[in-house]
Design an enzyme around this catalytic site. Structure first.
Site, PDB file in Angstrom:
ATOM      1  N   VAL A  19     -38.089   6.394 -44.066  1.00 53.97           N
ATOM      2  CA  VAL A  19     -39.071   6.833 -43.076  1.00 53.97           C
ATOM      3  C   VAL A  19     -38.870   8.305 -42.717  1.00 53.97           C
ATOM      4  CG1 VAL A  19     -39.945   6.477 -40.731  1.00 53.97           C
ATOM      5  CG2 VAL A  19     -39.388   4.502 -42.168  1.00 53.97           C
ATOM      6  N   SER A  49     -30.704   0.934 -43.985  1.00 55.28           N
ATOM      7  CA  SER A  49     -31.369  -0.166 -44.694  1.00 55.28           C
ATOM      8  C   SER A  49     -31.943   0.289 -46.031  1.00 55.28           C
ATOM      9  CB  SER A  49     -32.505  -0.744 -43.851  1.00 55.28           C
ATOM     10  OG  SER A  49     -32.064  -1.055 -42.560  1.00 55.28           O
ATOM     11  N   HIS A 229     -29.791 -10.083 -43.295  1.00 53.46           N
ATOM     12  CA  HIS A 229     -30.604 -10.868 -44.218  1.00 53.46           C
ATOM     13  C   HIS A 229     -29.872 -10.876 -45.552  1.00 53.46           C
ATOM     14  CE1 HIS A 229     -33.845 -11.332 -47.133  1.00 53.46           C
ATOM     15  NE2 HIS A 229     -33.819 -10.060 -47.413  1.00 53.46           N
ATOM     16  N   TYR A 260     -37.179 -14.770 -52.159  1.00 53.73           N
ATOM     17  CA  TYR A 260     -37.898 -13.858 -53.052  1.00 53.73           C
ATOM     18  C   TYR A 260     -36.962 -13.395 -54.169  1.00 53.73           C
ATOM     19  CZ  TYR A 260     -35.712  -9.998 -50.432  1.00 53.73           C
ATOM     20  OH  TYR A 260     -34.821  -9.136 -49.827  1.00 53.73           O
ATOM     21  N   VAL A 363     -39.884  -0.544 -46.279  1.00 49.32           N
ATOM     22  CA  VAL A 363     -40.136   0.394 -47.378  1.00 49.32           C
ATOM     23  C   VAL A 363     -41.612   0.302 -47.777  1.00 49.32           C
ATOM     24  CG1 VAL A 363     -39.642   0.893 -49.795  1.00 49.32           C
ATOM     25  CG2 VAL A 363     -37.767   0.274 -48.243  1.00 49.32           C
ATOM     26  N   ASP A 550     -62.967  -0.492 -24.155  1.00 51.21           N
ATOM     27  CA  ASP A 550     -64.170  -0.593 -23.329  1.00 51.21           C
ATOM     28  C   ASP A 550     -63.753  -1.139 -21.969  1.00 51.21           C
ATOM     29  OD1 ASP A 550     -63.691  -3.203 -24.224  1.00 51.21           O
ATOM     30  OD2 ASP A 550     -65.821  -3.705 -24.372  1.00 51.21           O
ATOM     31  N   TYR A 649     -61.759 -11.637  -7.402  1.00 55.19           N
ATOM     32  CA  TYR A 649     -60.368 -11.177  -7.455  1.00 55.19           C
ATOM     33  C   TYR A 649     -59.714 -11.339  -6.092  1.00 55.19           C
ATOM     34  CZ  TYR A 649     -61.841  -8.738 -11.687  1.00 55.19           C
ATOM     35  OH  TYR A 649     -62.321  -8.438 -12.933  1.00 55.19           O
TER      36      TYR A 649
HETATM   37  P1  FAD Z   1     -32.869   3.409 -42.527  1.00 54.88           P
HETATM   38  O1  FAD Z   1     -32.936   3.436 -43.991  1.00 54.88           O
HETATM   39  O2  FAD Z   1     -31.879   2.502 -41.907  1.00 54.88           O
HETATM   40  O3  FAD Z   1     -32.608   4.879 -42.078  1.00 54.88           O
HETATM   41  C1  FAD Z   1     -32.197   5.203 -40.773  1.00 54.88           C
HETATM   42  C2  FAD Z   1     -31.177   6.297 -40.904  1.00 54.88           C
HETATM   43  O4  FAD Z   1     -30.870   6.788 -39.606  1.00 54.88           O
HETATM   44  C3  FAD Z   1     -29.886   5.806 -41.501  1.00 54.88           C
HETATM   45  O5  FAD Z   1     -29.639   6.475 -42.704  1.00 54.88           O
HETATM   46  C4  FAD Z   1     -28.858   6.100 -40.443  1.00 54.88           C
HETATM   47  O6  FAD Z   1     -27.634   6.528 -40.955  1.00 54.88           O
HETATM   48  C5  FAD Z   1     -29.528   7.174 -39.621  1.00 54.88           C
HETATM   49  N1  FAD Z   1     -29.027   7.232 -38.259  1.00 54.88           N
HETATM   50  C6  FAD Z   1     -28.934   6.208 -37.387  1.00 54.88           C
HETATM   51  N2  FAD Z   1     -28.369   6.617 -36.244  1.00 54.88           N
HETATM   52  C7  FAD Z   1     -28.106   7.928 -36.391  1.00 54.88           C
HETATM   53  C8  FAD Z   1     -27.523   8.913 -35.547  1.00 54.88           C
HETATM   54  N3  FAD Z   1     -27.066   8.633 -34.331  1.00 54.88           N
HETATM   55  N4  FAD Z   1     -27.407  10.171 -36.021  1.00 54.88           N
HETATM   56  C9  FAD Z   1     -27.851  10.493 -37.260  1.00 54.88           C
HETATM   57  N5  FAD Z   1     -28.402   9.590 -38.093  1.00 54.88           N
HETATM   58  C10 FAD Z   1     -28.536   8.333 -37.668  1.00 54.88           C
HETATM   59  N6  FAD Z   1     -38.314  -3.616 -47.247  1.00 54.88           N
HETATM   60  C11 FAD Z   1     -39.283  -3.712 -48.145  1.00 54.88           C
HETATM   61  O7  FAD Z   1     -40.338  -3.127 -47.954  1.00 54.88           O
HETATM   62  N7  FAD Z   1     -39.164  -4.474 -49.259  1.00 54.88           N
HETATM   63  C12 FAD Z   1     -38.027  -5.148 -49.510  1.00 54.88           C
HETATM   64  O8  FAD Z   1     -37.922  -5.822 -50.517  1.00 54.88           O
HETATM   65  C13 FAD Z   1     -36.978  -5.076 -48.586  1.00 54.88           C
HETATM   66  N8  FAD Z   1     -35.865  -5.789 -48.789  1.00 54.88           N
HETATM   67  C14 FAD Z   1     -34.822  -5.633 -47.932  1.00 54.88           C
HETATM   68  C15 FAD Z   1     -33.644  -6.285 -48.231  1.00 54.88           C
HETATM   69  C16 FAD Z   1     -32.547  -6.104 -47.429  1.00 54.88           C
HETATM   70  C17 FAD Z   1     -31.271  -6.804 -47.781  1.00 54.88           C
HETATM   71  C18 FAD Z   1     -32.643  -5.275 -46.290  1.00 54.88           C
HETATM   72  C19 FAD Z   1     -31.480  -5.043 -45.414  1.00 54.88           C
HETATM   73  C20 FAD Z   1     -33.830  -4.655 -45.981  1.00 54.88           C
HETATM   74  C21 FAD Z   1     -34.926  -4.826 -46.796  1.00 54.88           C
HETATM   75  N9  FAD Z   1     -36.142  -4.208 -46.527  1.00 54.88           N
HETATM   76  C22 FAD Z   1     -37.155  -4.279 -47.432  1.00 54.88           C
HETATM   77  C23 FAD Z   1     -36.357  -3.461 -45.280  1.00 54.88           C
HETATM   78  C24 FAD Z   1     -36.183  -1.971 -45.501  1.00 54.88           C
HETATM   79  O9  FAD Z   1     -35.027  -1.742 -46.190  1.00 54.88           O
HETATM   80  C25 FAD Z   1     -36.133  -1.228 -44.192  1.00 54.88           C
HETATM   81  O10 FAD Z   1     -37.115  -1.691 -43.337  1.00 54.88           O
HETATM   82  C26 FAD Z   1     -36.314   0.265 -44.397  1.00 54.88           C
HETATM   83  O11 FAD Z   1     -35.455   0.737 -45.387  1.00 54.88           O
HETATM   84  C27 FAD Z   1     -36.071   1.031 -43.129  1.00 54.88           C
HETATM   85  O12 FAD Z   1     -36.095   2.397 -43.382  1.00 54.88           O
HETATM   86  P2  FAD Z   1     -35.736   3.430 -42.255  1.00 54.88           P
HETATM   87  O13 FAD Z   1     -35.850   4.773 -42.833  1.00 54.88           O
HETATM   88  O14 FAD Z   1     -36.527   3.120 -41.049  1.00 54.88           O
HETATM   89  O15 FAD Z   1     -34.252   3.059 -41.834  1.00 54.88           O
HETATM   90  N1  THG Z   2     -64.532  -8.122 -17.024  1.00 53.28           N
HETATM   91  C1  THG Z   2     -64.142  -6.994 -16.432  1.00 53.28           C
HETATM   92  N2  THG Z   2     -63.660  -5.960 -17.115  1.00 53.28           N
HETATM   93  C2  THG Z   2     -63.514  -6.042 -18.453  1.00 53.28           C
HETATM   94  C3  THG Z   2     -63.920  -7.194 -19.132  1.00 53.28           C
HETATM   95  C4  THG Z   2     -64.426  -8.263 -18.381  1.00 53.28           C
HETATM   96  N3  THG Z   2     -62.989  -5.008 -19.146  1.00 53.28           N
HETATM   97  C5  THG Z   2     -62.563  -5.200 -20.493  1.00 53.28           C
HETATM   98  C6  THG Z   2     -63.557  -6.030 -21.249  1.00 53.28           C
HETATM   99  N4  THG Z   2     -63.827  -7.251 -20.514  1.00 53.28           N
HETATM  100  C7  THG Z   2     -64.817  -5.237 -21.373  1.00 53.28           C
HETATM  101  N5  THG Z   2     -65.846  -5.907 -22.122  1.00 53.28           N
HETATM  102  C8  THG Z   2     -67.065  -6.208 -21.620  1.00 53.28           C
HETATM  103  C9  THG Z   2     -68.081  -6.426 -22.524  1.00 53.28           C
HETATM  104  C10 THG Z   2     -69.371  -6.653 -22.085  1.00 53.28           C
HETATM  105  C11 THG Z   2     -69.639  -6.696 -20.723  1.00 53.28           C
HETATM  106  C12 THG Z   2     -68.615  -6.538 -19.833  1.00 53.28           C
HETATM  107  C13 THG Z   2     -67.323  -6.279 -20.268  1.00 53.28           C
HETATM  108  C14 THG Z   2     -71.043  -6.856 -20.242  1.00 53.28           C
HETATM  109  N6  THG Z   2     -72.001  -6.168 -20.875  1.00 53.28           N
HETATM  110  C15 THG Z   2     -73.398  -6.231 -20.515  1.00 53.28           C
HETATM  111  C16 THG Z   2     -74.245  -6.066 -21.767  1.00 53.28           C
HETATM  112  O1  THG Z   2     -73.758  -5.497 -22.745  1.00 53.28           O
HETATM  113  O2  THG Z   2     -75.353  -6.516 -21.733  1.00 53.28           O
HETATM  114  C17 THG Z   2     -73.794  -5.206 -19.499  1.00 53.28           C
HETATM  115  C18 THG Z   2     -73.725  -3.797 -19.965  1.00 53.28           C
HETATM  116  C19 THG Z   2     -74.376  -2.839 -18.993  1.00 53.28           C
HETATM  117  O3  THG Z   2     -75.205  -3.258 -18.162  1.00 53.28           O
HETATM  118  O4  THG Z   2     -74.041  -1.639 -19.097  1.00 53.28           O
HETATM  119  O5  THG Z   2     -71.286  -7.552 -19.305  1.00 53.28           O
HETATM  120  O6  THG Z   2     -64.759  -9.355 -18.897  1.00 53.28           O
HETATM  121  N7  THG Z   2     -64.237  -6.883 -15.101  1.00 53.28           N
END
Ligand code: FAD
Ligand code: THG
Length: 818
Positions: A19, A49, A229, A260, A363, A550, A649
């Site tokens: 990341v 990781s 894991h 897997y 990843v 909204d 309310y």
């Molecule tokens: P990391 O790679 O952990 O990087 C974070 C880095 O931050 C580290 O290098 C660490 O040293 C550094 N760091 C932490 N603290 C500090 C600090 N205080 N100062 C300086 N540096 C610091 N994902 C997939 O998508 N596919 C897979 O098949 C998969 N298989 C996995 C299998 C295993 C066994 C494991 C463990 C994980 C797997 N994952 C998989 C998950 C994936 O590996 C992680 O989600 C991903 O690598 C995370 O990346 P990252 O960069 O966020 O973290």
């Molecule tokens: N009640 C209240 N607030 C809310 C919601 C709620 N906020 C979030 C979410 N729900 C908002 N969504 C809507 C969607 C439609 C309407 C109200 C809240 C609604 N619309 C009428 C219409 O489209 O005909 C009136 C519009 C107008 O006259 O301008 O009633 O459930 N408190």
């Protein structure tokens, strides 16, 4: 959104895993070249990781956002090479079904893939064994084959991106351990390490599962739980002897056994989620050298626990009999991050401006996440909807270490489970309950959980009403889950009589102060300059005109407003922008709300109050502060279910009294309590959108069908300039109302929609419309005239549907405006 302190801000990224490296690449590509990446371990495999990730990339996900991240990662890694070796090996992916339930689930996953633009097809058992000759054909029923999935070479991909970023001016400093975050006046100013301090305008924690440790230095909660894991490799397999390629068969998932597989030349690598959760406290993880001194390969790889592996090894051999000829050569318990909802944690802290998180990222999603975070930092917004990943999505009650640990561990357990979209986790429940909870339990409420709230979906007490309904269409096993015929009865009673809905979880904000009106005018799209007593439906837009939320805004006094909002992100956005003379308070906890809706709502409520609740005395979209019996209430005349009635309310202490008062008075009118299932059905019939599902900041108001809530003649509101072009008003795509042709058919949401036989969009929300006698589905589709026939793909079945004009129910508003 984040104020940019310098033209070319100084960015410090913590962590050089996949990341951190990807983010440095994406930031420098956008001209932010003053980037310093601090890493505690030694490059190029510093011990997080990433350093041991086997790199399986399955792109399909129920989340459209995760799928988009994965697609970008595949595209990017495919274009990267180090010393002639590609960072991505497109061997394809294969998910297996060994039960009919899993096979159905694979059809559902195939639907997601189609909806999100990923190639894939359901294949039979023969094709599975053709793709993976080691599989015992008698074990499998079929599979889902995705030719564009494959293996990411994670360490290589990190290197390639590191090199590119370095070429643009970034520096990577390994063996620098971050020990503190410096701040002044609510902004980050620098990062402290064991080898000096680095001034910074922006700090991004890309520290993977160490996130909570960095978070504590900054005073920011990072809701992720590290878990170990198991991953193991076999000895060389005679069947694979002489294999030249690192891998030639697709990456393989055996979800029914939480396993897997991938090839490592002539060995098989196996990962397991079948074991008990093994949580790791990130504060106790050893530094790199100390871990090595203890014989660990790296800080994030814990010793293999044989006892956890044994049952899985049997499952492996059952699926792949060739494994009987070999043993496990090496294995480890590798640590990575799990969040309460399985999604990444991204975004800038509100408490500490300039402090960003990019954590809990696989990843698989890494490059997509890095691009989105870089866009967010540089442009103020990302090009993909991030609300499911936004760190602000968690409620206060969802950030406790106990909650994060329980839910994180449960995510591990459920990683491959067949999960219904409505299925809540079992623990910790109940967490948040409304004041009516005891009454709801007595009425036999069927509770599901959302945002920590216990929410009744229907009440068994209404079961006797089912008899008076006509016959209901049979449901398939999947759509029958978390559903009951009682829902139909509750919907009917709401349209014919009157029902009480618990609206307590609806987020409520109080906005007060001398600057409140001009603040809300600037933040939202509709005109709020109206006399006290007015309620307005309005949109929170972002700078690019995308719909962030909204809202309903009730002006209760000249300088006092109550806002009905959606997610915690709305509160966050208000707090970020609010000037000093505006005060914002989330009053959701501590207050409650009942929706009293139906044609008899007025007959029920009027006798309980001295105020005039007639149409003339209390108009549509008006608010009053009054009393219902003994209870002081704020009453708002509006209805998300499209019927006459009010939201009432009051404070939590008086909630039960309010419920009982309405219940008693309602007896004479046949009042019922009704749940969310009926609520959702009724709102879809009426065409009311649900933010986050139907529309997000990827959509402008016009294509979402919400142009009526935008006042272009109002000066200077956020998003206005972006909407100026007339093109916006004749959108090419639309949130489109569909009715399924077959009255017995039901879909649930996220299904792909085919137009002329080709995938053209996806369903957002869907529910059976009991008044209409058809299932309603809203879908993002190219603009199509009413009457156009389309197909919704439900578990592989093509279900005919027709584009309709909206609203589908009561277009003349006869039921509400009277
Ligand atoms: P990391 O790679 O952990 O990087 C974070 C880095 O931050 C580290 O290098 C660490 O040293 C550094 N760091 C932490 N603290 C500090 C600090 N205080 N100062 C300086 N540096 C610091 N994902 C997939 O998508 N596919 C897979 O098949 C998969 N298989 C996995 C299998 C295993 C066994 C494991 C463990 C994980 C797997 N994952 C998989 C998950 C994936 O590996 C992680 O989600 C991903 O690598 C995370 O990346 P990252 O960069 O966020 O973290
Ligand atoms: N009640 C209240 N607030 C809310 C919601 C709620 N906020 C979030 C979410 N729900 C908002 N969504 C809507 C969607 C439609 C309407 C109200 C809240 C609604 N619309 C009428 C219409 O489209 O005909 C009136 C519009 C107008 O006259 O301008 O009633 O459930 N408190």
């Amino acid at each position: 959104m984040s104020s940019t302190p310098a033209l070319r801000p100084r960015v410090v990224v913590i962590g050089a895993g996949i990341v951190g490296c990807s983010l440095a690449d994406e930031l420098t590509a956008r001209g932010w070249t003053d980037v310093t990446v601090l890493e505690q371990g030694p490059l190029p495999a510093p011990g997080g990781s990433t350093s041991h990730a086997p790199g399986l990339v399955f792109q399909t996900s129920p989340s459209r956002t995760l799928a988009a991240f994965a697609r970008y990662t595949v595209e990017k890694f495919s274009s990267l090479q180090v010393d002639g070796v590609s960072c991505f090996d497109r061997v394809g992916g294969l998910e297996l079904a060994t039960t009919p339930e899993r096979l159905a689930e694979l059809h559902r996953r195939a639907g997601y893939a189609t909806a999100w633009g990923i190639r894939g097809e359901i294949v039979g058992a023969d094709r599975c064994t053709e793709l993976w000759p080691l599989i015992d054909r008698s074990v499998v029923l079929g599979g889902f084959h995705t030719p564009d999935d494959g293996l990411a070479r994670a360490v290589l991909a990190a290197r390639a991106q590191l090199d590119r970023a370095t070429g643009r001016g970034a520096r990577f400093l390994d063996r620098h351990t971050v020990t503190g975050i410096e701040q002044a006046e609510g902004r980050v100013t620098g990062v402290v390490t064991d080898r000096g301090t680095f001034p910074a305008d922006h700090v991004v924690s890309a520290a993977g599962f160490w996130g909570p440790v960095i978070g504590r230095m900054a005073g920011v909660d990072v809701p992720l739980q590290p878990l170990a894991h198991q991953y193991a490799r076999t000895r060389p397999l005679p069947d694979l002897a002489g294999a030249e390629a690192e891998a030639s068969m697709p990456i393989l998932r055996f979800q029914d056994r939480d396993l897997y597989f991938r090839e490592h030349h002539d060995r098989i690598g196996i990962g397991s989620y079948a074991h008990r959760p093994l949580p790791v406290d990130p504060f106790t993880v050893l530094p790199y050298d100390a871990a090595r001194a203890r014989g660990m390969e790296m800080p994030s790889s814990y010793p293999f626990t044989e006892e956890d592996w044994a049952p899985s090894w049997e499952d492996c051999r059952r699926l792949l009999p060739a494994l009987r000829a070999t043993e496990i050569e090496e294995g480890f318990n590798g640590v990575f991050s799990f969040t309460p909802d399985g999604m990444p944690v991204l975004g800038e802290s509100r408490q500490l401006r300039g402090f960003w998180l990019a954590e809990a990222v696989w990843v698989t999603h890494s490059a997509g996440v890095a691009k989105a975070v870089a866009e967010w930092m540089v442009d103020g917004r990302a090009s993909v909807d991030l609300h499911e990943c936004d760190l602000t999505r968690f409620e206060d009650a969802q950030r406790s270490p106990a909650y994060v640990r329980e839910r994180g561990s449960q995510q591990f357990v459920e990683v491959y489970d067949v999960l219904h979209p409505l299925q809540p986790m079992e623990h910790p429940r109940p967490l948040r309950v409304s004041p009516f909870h005891a009454r709801q339990e007595r009425l036999g409420a069927y509770f599901l959980e959302g945002g920590g709230w216990e929410r009744p979906h229907w009440y068994e007490a209404n079961a006797p009403l089912v008899d008076s309904l006509g016959p209901l269409p049979e449901r398939d096993a999947w759509s029958a889950r978390h559903w009951s015929p009682v829902v139909a009865a509750e919907a009917r009673a709401t349209r014919e009589r009157v029902a009480l809905y618990d609206m307590t979880p609806l987020r409520r904000l109080e906005v007060t102060g001398a600057g409140a009106l001009s603040f809300l005018q600037r933040m939202t799209s509709n005109n709020l300059r109206k006399k006290p007593g007015a309620v307005t439906y309005t949109l929170l837009l972002d700078e690019a005109g995308g719909v962030r939320s909204d809202l309903t805004v009730a002006r209760l006094a000249p300088e006092r407003f109550q806002v009905g909002a959606n997610s915690p992100a709305d509160l966050d956005r208000f707090l970020r922008y609010a000037p000093r003379d505006v005060h914002i308070r989330d009053i959701t906890s501590g207050t409650c709300c009942i929706g009293v809706w139906g044609p008899l709502a007025r007959d029920l409520v009027q006798p309980l109050t001295r105020d005039d609740f007639s149409h003339e005395g209390f108009g549509y979209f008006r608010a009053k502060e009054t009393y219902i019996g003994h209870v002081p209430v704020t009453a708002m005349r509006l209805s998300y279910v499209g019927e006459l009635g009010w939201e009432l309310y009051t404070t939590a202490d008086l909630g039960l009294r309010l419920w009982d008062t309405l219940w008693e008075a309602g007896r004479a009118h046949g009042v019922i309590a009704a749940g969310r299932s009926a609520f959702n059905s009724l709102r879809l019939e009426k065409g009311y959108r649900s933010w986050g599902t139907d529309m997000t900041d990827e959509h402008d108001p016009y294509e979402a069908g919400l142009g009526f809530a935008v006042r272009m003649d109002k000066d200077g509101f956020v998003g206005r300039d972006a909407l100026r072009g007339p093109a916006a008003r004749t959108p090419a795509r639309r949130l489109t109302a569909l009715l399924l042709d077959d009255p017995a058919a039901v879909v649930l949401g996220k299904e792909p929609v085919h137009v002329d036989g080709t995938p053209a969009g996806h369903v957002t929300s869907a529910a059976y419309g009991y008044t209409l006698g058809r299932c309603v589905a809203y879908a993002w589709l190219p603009a199509l005239p009413a009457g156009t026939g389309v197909h919704v793909d439900y578990f592989g079945e093509k279900i005919p549907a027709t584009v309709c004009d909206e609203p589908l129910f009561d277009p003349e508003m006869n039921r509400i405006r009277r």
